[in-house]
Design a protein around this motif. Structure first.
Motif, PDB file in Angstrom:
ATOM      1  N   TRP A  99     -33.455  88.336   2.798  1.00 53.70           N
ATOM      2  CA  TRP A  99     -32.650  89.204   1.940  1.00 53.70           C
ATOM      3  C   TRP A  99     -33.198  90.622   1.819  1.00 53.70           C
ATOM      4  O   TRP A  99     -32.561  91.448   1.195  1.00 53.70           O
ATOM      5  CB  TRP A  99     -32.520  88.564   0.559  1.00 53.70           C
ATOM      6  CG  TRP A  99     -33.830  88.266  -0.106  1.00 53.70           C
ATOM      7  CD1 TRP A  99     -34.606  89.152  -0.788  1.00 53.70           C
ATOM      8  CD2 TRP A  99     -34.509  87.013  -0.165  1.00 53.70           C
ATOM      9  NE1 TRP A  99     -35.728  88.528  -1.253  1.00 53.70           N
ATOM     10  CE2 TRP A  99     -35.689  87.208  -0.904  1.00 53.70           C
ATOM     11  CE3 TRP A  99     -34.222  85.733   0.328  1.00 53.70           C
ATOM     12  CZ2 TRP A  99     -36.602  86.184  -1.150  1.00 53.70           C
ATOM     13  CZ3 TRP A  99     -35.132  84.728   0.068  1.00 53.70           C
ATOM     14  CH2 TRP A  99     -36.307  84.954  -0.660  1.00 53.70           C
ATOM     15  N   LEU A 100     -34.368  90.900   2.389  1.00 49.31           N
ATOM     16  CA  LEU A 100     -34.853  92.282   2.325  1.00 49.31           C
ATOM     17  C   LEU A 100     -34.379  93.106   3.527  1.00 49.31           C
ATOM     18  O   LEU A 100     -34.803  94.243   3.699  1.00 49.31           O
ATOM     19  CB  LEU A 100     -36.379  92.324   2.249  1.00 49.31           C
ATOM     20  CG  LEU A 100     -37.007  91.946   0.894  1.00 49.31           C
ATOM     21  CD1 LEU A 100     -38.520  92.085   0.950  1.00 49.31           C
ATOM     22  CD2 LEU A 100     -36.466  92.808  -0.230  1.00 49.31           C
ATOM     23  N   GLY A 101     -33.500  92.528   4.357  1.00 50.07           N
ATOM     24  CA  GLY A 101     -32.985  93.249   5.522  1.00 50.07           C
ATOM     25  C   GLY A 101     -32.307  94.552   5.103  1.00 50.07           C
ATOM     26  O   GLY A 101     -31.488  94.573   4.194  1.00 50.07           O
ATOM     27  N   GLY A 102     -32.696  95.665   5.749  1.00 46.88           N
ATOM     28  CA  GLY A 102     -32.135  96.963   5.411  1.00 46.88           C
ATOM     29  C   GLY A 102     -32.741  97.607   4.187  1.00 46.88           C
ATOM     30  O   GLY A 102     -32.387  98.727   3.844  1.00 46.88           O
ATOM     31  N   MET A 103     -33.639  96.915   3.502  1.00 41.89           N
ATOM     32  CA  MET A 103     -34.255  97.486   2.291  1.00 41.89           C
ATOM     33  C   MET A 103     -35.685  97.915   2.557  1.00 41.89           C
ATOM     34  O   MET A 103     -36.125  98.981   2.139  1.00 41.89           O
ATOM     35  CB  MET A 103     -34.255  96.468   1.154  1.00 41.89           C
ATOM     36  CG  MET A 103     -32.882  96.078   0.677  1.00 41.89           C
ATOM     37  SD  MET A 103     -33.051  94.985  -0.725  1.00 41.89           S
ATOM     38  CE  MET A 103     -31.510  94.120  -0.649  1.00 41.89           C
ATOM     39  N   LEU A 104     -36.438  97.054   3.240  1.00 43.35           N
ATOM     40  CA  LEU A 104     -37.834  97.378   3.514  1.00 43.35           C
ATOM     41  C   LEU A 104     -37.865  98.444   4.605  1.00 43.35           C
ATOM     42  O   LEU A 104     -37.283  98.259   5.670  1.00 43.35           O
ATOM     43  CB  LEU A 104     -38.566  96.119   3.986  1.00 43.35           C
ATOM     44  CG  LEU A 104     -40.079  96.209   3.966  1.00 43.35           C
ATOM     45  CD1 LEU A 104     -40.591  96.003   2.549  1.00 43.35           C
ATOM     46  CD2 LEU A 104     -40.688  95.181   4.896  1.00 43.35           C
ATOM     47  N   ASN A 105     -38.538  99.557   4.323  1.00 39.49           N
ATOM     48  CA  ASN A 105     -38.552 100.618   5.331  1.00 39.49           C
ATOM     49  C   ASN A 105     -39.990 100.967   5.738  1.00 39.49           C
ATOM     50  O   ASN A 105     -40.959 100.376   5.260  1.00 39.49           O
ATOM     51  CB  ASN A 105     -37.774 101.844   4.836  1.00 39.49           C
ATOM     52  CG  ASN A 105     -38.425 102.494   3.634  1.00 39.49           C
ATOM     53  OD1 ASN A 105     -39.654 102.514   3.506  1.00 39.49           O
ATOM     54  ND2 ASN A 105     -37.615 103.032   2.743  1.00 39.49           N
ATOM     55  N   GLN A 106     -40.077 101.943   6.616  1.00 43.14           N
ATOM     56  CA  GLN A 106     -41.364 102.367   7.169  1.00 43.14           C
ATOM     57  C   GLN A 106     -42.342 102.800   6.076  1.00 43.14           C
ATOM     58  O   GLN A 106     -43.540 102.525   6.152  1.00 43.14           O
ATOM     59  CB  GLN A 106     -41.085 103.519   8.128  1.00 43.14           C
ATOM     60  CG  GLN A 106     -42.292 104.221   8.636  1.00 43.14           C
ATOM     61  CD  GLN A 106     -41.888 105.362   9.561  1.00 43.14           C
ATOM     62  OE1 GLN A 106     -41.016 105.207  10.411  1.00 43.14           O
ATOM     63  NE2 GLN A 106     -42.521 106.502   9.406  1.00 43.14           N
ATOM     64  N   ALA A 107     -41.826 103.457   5.034  1.00 43.36           N
ATOM     65  CA  ALA A 107     -42.711 103.957   3.979  1.00 43.36           C
ATOM     66  C   ALA A 107     -43.337 102.807   3.189  1.00 43.36           C
ATOM     67  O   ALA A 107     -44.489 102.903   2.742  1.00 43.36           O
ATOM     68  CB  ALA A 107     -41.936 104.882   3.045  1.00 43.36           C
ATOM     69  N   HIS A 108     -42.586 101.690   3.012  1.00 41.75           N
ATOM     70  CA  HIS A 108     -43.178 100.522   2.334  1.00 41.75           C
ATOM     71  C   HIS A 108     -44.322  99.956   3.163  1.00 41.75           C
ATOM     72  O   HIS A 108     -45.372  99.597   2.628  1.00 41.75           O
ATOM     73  CB  HIS A 108     -42.112  99.436   2.119  1.00 41.75           C
ATOM     74  CG  HIS A 108     -41.031  99.828   1.169  1.00 41.75           C
ATOM     75  ND1 HIS A 108     -39.710  99.918   1.553  1.00 41.75           N
ATOM     76  CD2 HIS A 108     -41.055 100.187  -0.129  1.00 41.75           C
ATOM     77  CE1 HIS A 108     -38.974 100.294   0.519  1.00 41.75           C
ATOM     78  NE2 HIS A 108     -39.777 100.468  -0.515  1.00 41.75           N
ATOM     79  N   ARG A 109     -44.091  99.865   4.488  1.00 41.08           N
ATOM     80  CA  ARG A 109     -45.175  99.364   5.345  1.00 41.08           C
ATOM     81  C   ARG A 109     -46.376 100.299   5.284  1.00 41.08           C
ATOM     82  O   ARG A 109     -47.517  99.853   5.251  1.00 41.08           O
ATOM     83  CB  ARG A 109     -44.690  99.237   6.797  1.00 41.08           C
ATOM     84  CG  ARG A 109     -43.825  98.040   7.040  1.00 41.08           C
ATOM     85  CD  ARG A 109     -43.674  97.764   8.530  1.00 41.08           C
ATOM     86  NE  ARG A 109     -42.911  98.796   9.202  1.00 41.08           N
ATOM     87  CZ  ARG A 109     -41.575  98.832   9.245  1.00 41.08           C
ATOM     88  NH1 ARG A 109     -40.876  97.888   8.667  1.00 41.08           N
ATOM     89  NH2 ARG A 109     -40.958  99.801   9.876  1.00 41.08           N
ATOM     90  N   HIS A 110     -46.097 101.599   5.249  1.00 39.59           N
ATOM     91  CA  HIS A 110     -47.183 102.576   5.218  1.00 39.59           C
ATOM     92  C   HIS A 110     -48.024 102.397   3.958  1.00 39.59           C
ATOM     93  O   HIS A 110     -49.259 102.376   4.020  1.00 39.59           O
ATOM     94  CB  HIS A 110     -46.611 103.995   5.288  1.00 39.59           C
ATOM     95  CG  HIS A 110     -47.655 105.055   5.368  1.00 39.59           C
ATOM     96  ND1 HIS A 110     -47.855 105.975   4.381  1.00 39.59           N
ATOM     97  CD2 HIS A 110     -48.584 105.315   6.314  1.00 39.59           C
ATOM     98  CE1 HIS A 110     -48.857 106.774   4.718  1.00 39.59           C
ATOM     99  NE2 HIS A 110     -49.311 106.396   5.885  1.00 39.59           N
ATOM    100  N   VAL A 111     -47.370 102.213   2.818  1.00 37.13           N
ATOM    101  CA  VAL A 111     -48.135 102.121   1.574  1.00 37.13           C
ATOM    102  C   VAL A 111     -48.929 100.807   1.546  1.00 37.13           C
ATOM    103  O   VAL A 111     -50.090 100.772   1.117  1.00 37.13           O
ATOM    104  CB  VAL A 111     -47.219 102.309   0.337  1.00 37.13           C
ATOM    105  CG1 VAL A 111     -46.404 101.093   0.036  1.00 37.13           C
ATOM    106  CG2 VAL A 111     -48.028 102.717  -0.872  1.00 37.13           C
ATOM    107  N   LEU A 112     -48.316  99.710   2.055  1.00 34.12           N
ATOM    108  CA  LEU A 112     -49.052  98.442   2.120  1.00 34.12           C
ATOM    109  C   LEU A 112     -50.229  98.557   3.095  1.00 34.12           C
ATOM    110  O   LEU A 112     -51.318  98.031   2.847  1.00 34.12           O
ATOM    111  CB  LEU A 112     -48.125  97.298   2.537  1.00 34.12           C
ATOM    112  CG  LEU A 112     -47.090  96.853   1.489  1.00 34.12           C
ATOM    113  CD1 LEU A 112     -46.109  95.873   2.109  1.00 34.12           C
ATOM    114  CD2 LEU A 112     -47.753  96.232   0.278  1.00 34.12           C
TER     115      LEU A 112
END
Lengths: 412, 190
Positions: free
Chosen positions: A234-247
């Motif tokens: 259900w996170l399809g289209g919501m999780l973006n590059q910036a979320h990965r960057h911060v994690l």
């Protein structure tokens, strides 16, 4: 969103995971409670190991949930809801993994040597290391972690229905009070379930080490879980590059912090060079009888190079943090490293024998490694069965969180 | 097409030209203008706005900063310097046993090694950005452009610099900016 990616479709799979959990944990119980007790309690350690591994993941999740509340992290809401779904598993993991070992007297004596020790160290520490107090503390850990997790879920889930921004302030206050409570609780859990396995030894860094390990484990599980949820859920289209960057940045920070804490503990003991402290590192490096490097030496080297240096160097690069396949690969490496770190901390023990030094250290490569992994699989299946059950209780992202649009449009 | 006041368009003979500036009225206008300047292949130009605009880096086609490479090199230099310092003083020049530790190992001087790493990396970052940003700089040609002061308030400005091969002559740059919808097109004297 196709139907197979919806929260309800995912949630319907919880009985499968629960069945896997029942089979795996049942097998581990069989070895823990229906095999002869030996010095070192290696069969029983599998149950403790599997439970403590997932307890560390979930304690990290609990701390991240509260810390992102306290700092009003704009990126966090869509990821934090997944953490909230994981939280109810924490007290259950301790209840099923730690409590049965502690409440069974004969198993307790095998796992925690201090319960039957009569030397001066055991006597001097008996105000803390006594059996009624241990059982009381384990009860407290379950209640404290369970209560905090319940409070953090309760007001967050209620916000979905009544759209009250005030719940965010309530959760702020709960987190402010909860961080010191959880910090002390996780410290004493680490003291009781890991450090006290060698009751002669002591380290004031141990609670902080367990905290850093917990955060690293929680972040690696978060990266893998959110990646799965964005590609197949259900996170399809919501999780973006910036979320990965911060994690990724957090993974890098806590990789450094873990190394700082682990090395500081080593360095203080190395510098002071007191036998009652150094033995703990000696049994993790050399064979006591021959003086040769033992199997644990290679495990130690993996910790230095595989659990610190390699993830550290990889995470320095910006592209590692933003490309999904790369950050998932690094998160997987850190996940494996966490398994090894917990082995390294929990398993090596002095087993008394008739050699000239009077003891040997149990090896790393033993058949029970498979039992350890079965316990990790079993408790992991349990944790995610509970996760999928809890998904039904709320929206899959906090749709009325005041920061939800900031989180969805999060930008570097 | 070119209807600007003549005294503003032509550089006087002895003057050197920094570039040509123009203003836009909204974020959307300057964002799309930036994309078109990027697509036209310009490298020496810049955008001045009252606040950070998300996505402007990509719209301008800016690469990521090279500073992290300087930081990494400086950090490695610091680590090696720390190793050499502790090895030379404690093991080579005046071998000395302290606290029953070896003359040199990677463990006992580790605080020195990592402090040197951090110190050098921080200096590398700080002085690296000075060099990359050509600092210190006490004056900039744009300070002489009257409307430049409004980019700290409500104006969005694009400046094409004369050092870019696409610049050619000021008239060509004027026409290009005018075709993007830029207003108040001004020559910036160096």
């Amino acid at each position: 969103m196709s139907d197979s990616r919806s929260p309800s479709a995912w949630s319907a799979r919880w009985p499968l995971l629960a069945a896997i959990a029942a089979v795996c944990i049942g097998t581990v119980y069989g070895f823990a409670f229906f095999t002869p007790l030996e010095e070192g309690a290696r069969n029983q350690m599998s149950l403790l190991y599997g439970a403590m591994f997932w307890a560390s993941v979930l304690i990290g999740v609990l701390m991240l949930t509260m810390i992102t509340r306290l700092f009003d992290a704009g990126w966090a809401p869509i990821i934090r809801r997944s953490w909230e779904f994981l939280l109810p598993a924490l007290p259950i993991v301790i209840l099923l993994g730690v409590a049965p070992l502690a409440f069974n007297p004969s198993v307790r004596h095998a796992v925690w040597e201090w319960t039957s020790a009569t030397d001066h160290a055991a006597h001097a520490k008996s105000w803390f290391l006594n059996e009624p107090f241990l059982l009381g503390r384990i009860g407290f850990y379950i209640v404290a972690f369970g209560g905090l997790g319940w409070a953090l879920r309760h007001w967050s889930f209620r916000q979905d229905g009544d759209r009250t921004a005030g719940h965010t302030h309530t959760l702020h206050a709960i987190s402010a009070a909860g961080v010191p409570v959880a910090a002390l609780t996780l410290t004493f859990l680490a003291f009781d379930c890991l450090m006290a396995l060698s009751y002669h030894w002591f380290s004031t860094m141990y609670g902080v080490w367990f905290f850093t390990l917990s955060i690293r484990m929680a972040l690696s599980v978060t990266v893998i879980l959110t990646h799965l949820l964005s590609t197949r859920g259900w996170l399809g289209g919501m999780l973006n590059q910036a979320h990965r960057h911060v994690l990724g940045c957090l993974m890098l920070a806590f990789t450094v912090f873990w190394a700082y804490i682990s090395f500081s503990q080593y360095f203080i003991i190395y510098n002071a060079n007191i036998p009652e402290e150094t033995f703990w590192y000696n049994i993790r490096e050399i064979d006591a009888v021959t003086g040769e490097k033992s199997q644990w030496w290679w495990v130690s080297m993996f910790m230095v190079f595989g659990f610190f240096l390699l993830p550290f160097i990889l995470l320095l690069f910006y592209r590692t943090k933003i490309i999904a396949s790369r950050i998932v690969a690094v998160a997987s490496l850190i996940f494996v490293g966490g398994l090894v770190d917990l082995w390294w901390n929990a398993i090596p023990r002095k087993i008394h024998d008739h050699s000239e030094v009077g003891f040997h250290v149990n090896d790393f490569l033993v058949p029970q490694l498979g039992l350890d992994l079965l316990a990790v699989l079993g408790f992991g299946a349990l944790v995610f069965a509970i996760f999928l059950r809890t998904v039904r209780n709320a929206e899959c992202i906090p749709v009325h969180d005041p920061r939800i649009s900031e989180s969805l449009e999060y930008h570097e | 097409m070119n209807d600007h006041s003549p005294q503003d368009t032509q550089p006087r003979r002895e003057e050197r030209v920094f570039g040509v500036a123009c203003s836009f009225r909204s974020v959307a206008e300057i964002f799309h203008a930036a994309e078109r300047i990027r697509d036209a292949g310009w490298k020496k130009w810049d955008v001045y706005t009252p606040f950070p605009i998300h996505g402007m880096d990509a719209a301008m086609g800016l690469p990521r900063s090279s500073i992290p490479r300087v930081t990494l090199l400086a950090g490695i230099t610091g680590f090696v310097t720390g190793c050499l310092l502790t090895w030379y003083t404690n093991s080579f020049d005046y071998p000395l046993i302290v606290g029953a530790k070896p003359y040199w190992s990677v463990i006992y001087p580790f605080p020195v090694l990592y402090e040197c790493t951090i110190l050098f990396a921080a200096f590398g970052t700080f002085f690296g950005q000075f060099i990359f940003n050509r600092l210190p700089r006490h004056h900039h040609p744009l300070f002489d452009v009257p409307q430049f002061i409004r980019v700290s308030d409500d104006a969005f400005m694009v400046v094409l610099e004369v050092t870019d091969p696409h610049f050619g002559n000021p008239d060509k740059a004027y026409d290009f900016l005018a075709s993007l919808g830029g207003q108040d097109i001004t020559l910036v004297r160096d």
